[in-house]
Design an enzyme around this catalytic site. Structure first.
Site, mmCIF file in Angstrom:
data_model
loop_
_atom_site.group_PDB
_atom_site.id
_atom_site.type_symbol
_atom_site.label_atom_id
_atom_site.label_comp_id
_atom_site.label_asym_id
_atom_site.label_seq_id
_atom_site.Cartn_x
_atom_site.Cartn_y
_atom_site.Cartn_z
ATOM 1 N N ASP A 70 32.914 48.182 53.751
ATOM 2 C CA ASP A 70 33.511 48.955 54.850
ATOM 3 C C ASP A 70 33.769 50.407 54.464
ATOM 4 O O ASP A 70 34.280 51.182 55.270
ATOM 5 C CB ASP A 70 34.778 48.289 55.415
ATOM 6 C CG ASP A 70 35.899 48.126 54.389
ATOM 7 O OD1 ASP A 70 35.750 48.616 53.248
ATOM 8 O OD2 ASP A 70 36.925 47.510 54.728
ATOM 9 N N ARG A 71 33.384 50.795 53.216
ATOM 10 C CA ARG A 71 33.543 52.197 52.809
ATOM 11 C C ARG A 71 32.246 52.693 52.186
ATOM 12 O O ARG A 71 31.605 52.000 51.403
ATOM 13 C CB ARG A 71 34.694 52.349 51.808
ATOM 14 C CG ARG A 71 36.028 51.951 52.459
ATOM 15 C CD ARG A 71 37.212 52.304 51.602
ATOM 16 N NE ARG A 71 37.104 51.730 50.294
ATOM 17 C CZ ARG A 71 37.309 52.404 49.157
ATOM 18 N NH1 ARG A 71 37.609 53.678 49.167
ATOM 19 N NH2 ARG A 71 37.200 51.793 48.006
ATOM 20 N N HIS B 43 37.884 46.568 47.118
ATOM 21 C CA HIS B 43 37.443 47.222 45.881
ATOM 22 C C HIS B 43 38.393 46.922 44.726
ATOM 23 O O HIS B 43 38.319 47.566 43.690
ATOM 24 C CB HIS B 43 37.341 48.732 46.102
ATOM 25 C CG HIS B 43 38.648 49.359 46.492
ATOM 26 N ND1 HIS B 43 39.127 49.291 47.769
ATOM 27 C CD2 HIS B 43 39.578 50.013 45.769
ATOM 28 C CE1 HIS B 43 40.304 49.895 47.819
ATOM 29 N NE2 HIS B 43 40.607 50.344 46.614
ATOM 30 N N ASP C 170 33.311 45.285 49.810
ATOM 31 C CA ASP C 170 33.152 44.518 51.048
ATOM 32 C C ASP C 170 32.458 45.314 52.155
ATOM 33 O O ASP C 170 32.475 44.914 53.318
ATOM 34 C CB ASP C 170 34.500 43.954 51.525
ATOM 35 C CG ASP C 170 35.476 45.017 52.010
ATOM 36 O OD1 ASP C 170 35.403 46.162 51.514
ATOM 37 O OD2 ASP C 170 36.315 44.713 52.873
ATOM 38 N N HIS D 191 36.051 55.319 54.768
ATOM 39 C CA HIS D 191 36.054 54.506 55.991
ATOM 40 C C HIS D 191 35.553 55.416 57.113
ATOM 41 O O HIS D 191 36.148 56.457 57.375
ATOM 42 C CB HIS D 191 37.473 54.046 56.347
ATOM 43 C CG HIS D 191 38.032 52.971 55.484
ATOM 44 N ND1 HIS D 191 37.712 51.639 55.643
ATOM 45 C CD2 HIS D 191 38.917 53.012 54.466
ATOM 46 C CE1 HIS D 191 38.379 50.911 54.757
ATOM 47 N NE2 HIS D 191 39.115 51.720 54.023
ATOM 48 N N ARG E 98 47.106 40.511 50.337
ATOM 49 C CA ARG E 98 46.267 40.661 49.143
ATOM 50 C C ARG E 98 47.067 40.349 47.892
ATOM 51 O O ARG E 98 48.253 40.659 47.823
ATOM 52 C CB ARG E 98 45.766 42.107 49.067
ATOM 53 C CG ARG E 98 44.454 42.254 48.295
ATOM 54 C CD ARG E 98 44.071 43.700 48.114
ATOM 55 N NE ARG E 98 43.908 44.454 49.356
ATOM 56 C CZ ARG E 98 43.595 45.741 49.381
ATOM 57 N NH1 ARG E 98 43.434 46.412 48.261
ATOM 58 N NH2 ARG E 98 43.456 46.373 50.525
#
Length: 462
Positions: free
Chosen positions: A243-244, A105, A241, A326, A16
């Site tokens: 996933d949380r 995020h 994205d 998550h 990242r």
């Protein structure tokens, strides 16, 4: 041919960086070449790719696909969507790995790559290995390049989210935060029973309404207003994205990650008596107590989605979760973190338990706790400080769990100090039964930091 990644971009769980500064097309190409080499050395031939709604994502994907195909691997492009949709593609399509281009995020100028190889998380030493391969030019050449196919999997993914749905009809608010989950939320809510009110489902890389991180309460302000104005049963929110997950009850109170997990665990433990439920070291003692009370086996584990996924496989746990939102279901699902699936399972759990989410939230023991406190400390000091604290606690005979940092139990409650795996910060949290107890716990944290020459300075952001 060799390539050197920016040293800050190779993280514990992903690659990242800031686009144009620490991350760019050359990095994406190098990831493709390195990953294709690993796939082929493992006997594989095909990789799925997906990307989030960031402006830089399509350009990075193009360079990634070029690297993969030139490395001799065929690519199945599933296009724009949430990270769990890419995980789903990796699980059900005939592929040997998956790469998601997402900044999660982080602010809009960031982007990154999350990877899965042969059905397991690709992290830690795997990521460092990609860096070493690039630096040494250790990429296998291909006689023939791989081919590229587009595969629209969105509708199949939405149908899978709803498979076995046995929940009731609720009135729910949904906030996608202009992240990549928006279009899936639109399709999902169109098929769910009940009444659904949607916020910010259009994908916009600038995140014009609020930052897509549902673990920070300020980002749930619009959702709280929606729930209050329409008198909804509850509200759900997602990160950039998907996933949380974040949630608020009918009174606008936040239902935190560990509290969601205690609700989600109830029907799972009923179906799989005595099963292991995993949570991270930041989770409330109330969660561990609740899992045990329901007849499950609570297991405290290290923070980090890749670490939790690996522990689930090792223990056969049907459910796990982190404070950060998550949530991982291996019960009737694939064992990865999917906030959209967690949302559907929450609707089902609330229906099955037979109480409103507001009532379930009210029934939880009242604890006084701090949010996750993060403060800057030099990277070279963060792990040694935790080691020093553990040594002093051991010498004093304190009751300590050292699974991930130091989690200390006292008569007042517990406090935690751990080093972040992804940033130059120490993370602290404390929980007590009343404010006086919390103050005493915070004094213990401050004392330990002072003994290591630090103080609990200004909060560091994510």
């Amino acid at each position: 041919m060799t390539h050197r990644f920016h040293p800050t971009s190779l993280r514990e769980y992903d690659i990242r960086g800031i686009v144009g500064e620490t991350l760019g097309e050359a990095d994406a190409y190098a990831i493709g070449r390195g990953f294709s080499t690993l796939v082929r050395r493992g006997g594989g031939t095909r990789v799925a790719t997906g990307y989030d709604g960031r402006e830089s994502s399509p350009v990075l994907e193009k360079a990634l696909v070029k690297g993969l195909t030139e490395g001799g691997v065929s690519v199945v492009r599933v296009g724009l969507g949430p990270t769990p949709m890419l995980y789903y593609a990796e699980a059900v399509l005939e592929v040997d790995g998956g790469i998601m281009i997402t900044g999660s995020h982080n602010p809009a100028n960031y982007n990154g790559f999350k990877m899965v190889l042969f059905g397991r998380p690709f992290f830690g030493a795997d990521i460092q290995g990609l860096g070493t391969m690039a630096e040494n030019g250790d990429w296998d050449a291909a006689e023939t390049p791989g081919d590229v196919a587009d595969h629209d999997i969105v509708d199949r993914y939405v149908d899978r989210l709803l498979e076995g749905f046995d929940g009731g009809a609720f009135r729910i608010g949904w906030d996608a935060g202009n992240g990549a989950a928006g279009p899936v939320v639109e399709k999902l809510t169109a098929k769910l029973p009940g009444e659904h009110h949607l916020l910010y489902t259009d994908v916009d890389s600038r995140f014009p309404n609020h930052h897509p991180d549902p673990t920070e309460e300020k980002n749930l302000a619009d959702l709280k207003v929606l729930v209050a104005e329409k008198s909804l049963d509850f509200g759900l929110a997602f990160d950039g994205d998907g996933d949380r997950i974040g949630a608020v009850d009918g009174e606008g109170r936040v239902v935190w990650g560990d509290q969601l997990l205690s609700i989600l665990a109830e029907p799972v433990i009923a179906d799989v008596p005595g099963c292991t439920i995993i949570a991270d070291v930041k989770a409330s003692q109330a969660l561990y107590d609740r899992v045990a009370e329901l007849g499950g086996h609570p297991l405290m584990w290290k923070t980090g989605h890749s670490l939790i996924k690996s522990k689930m496989k090792e223990t056969g746990a049907p459910l796990a979760g982190e404070m950060s939102g998550h949530i991982f279901f291996a019960h009737d699902y694939y064992g990865y973190d999917d906030a959209l699936y967690a949302a559907v399972r929450l609707i089902r759990a609330v229906s099955r338990i037979g109480k409103s989410l507001t009532q379930l939230r009210s029934d939880m023991p009242a604890m006084v706790n701090t949010p996750e406190m993060r403060f800057q400390v030099d990277d070279s000091r963060k792990f040694p400080v935790v080691r020093e604290v553990l040594d002093r606690l051991a010498a004093s005979g304190a009751e300590v769990n050292d699974t991930d940092g130091a989690r200390v139990n006292t008569a007042d409650g517990w406090w935690l100090l751990r080093a972040s795996n992804t940033q130059d910060v120490l993370v602290a949290r404390a929980e007590a039964r009343d404010q006086a107890g919390l103050d005493r716990l915070m004094a213990q944290i401050d004392e330990q930091l002072a003994l290591s020459g630090l103080e609990r300075g200004p909060q560091a952001g994510h």
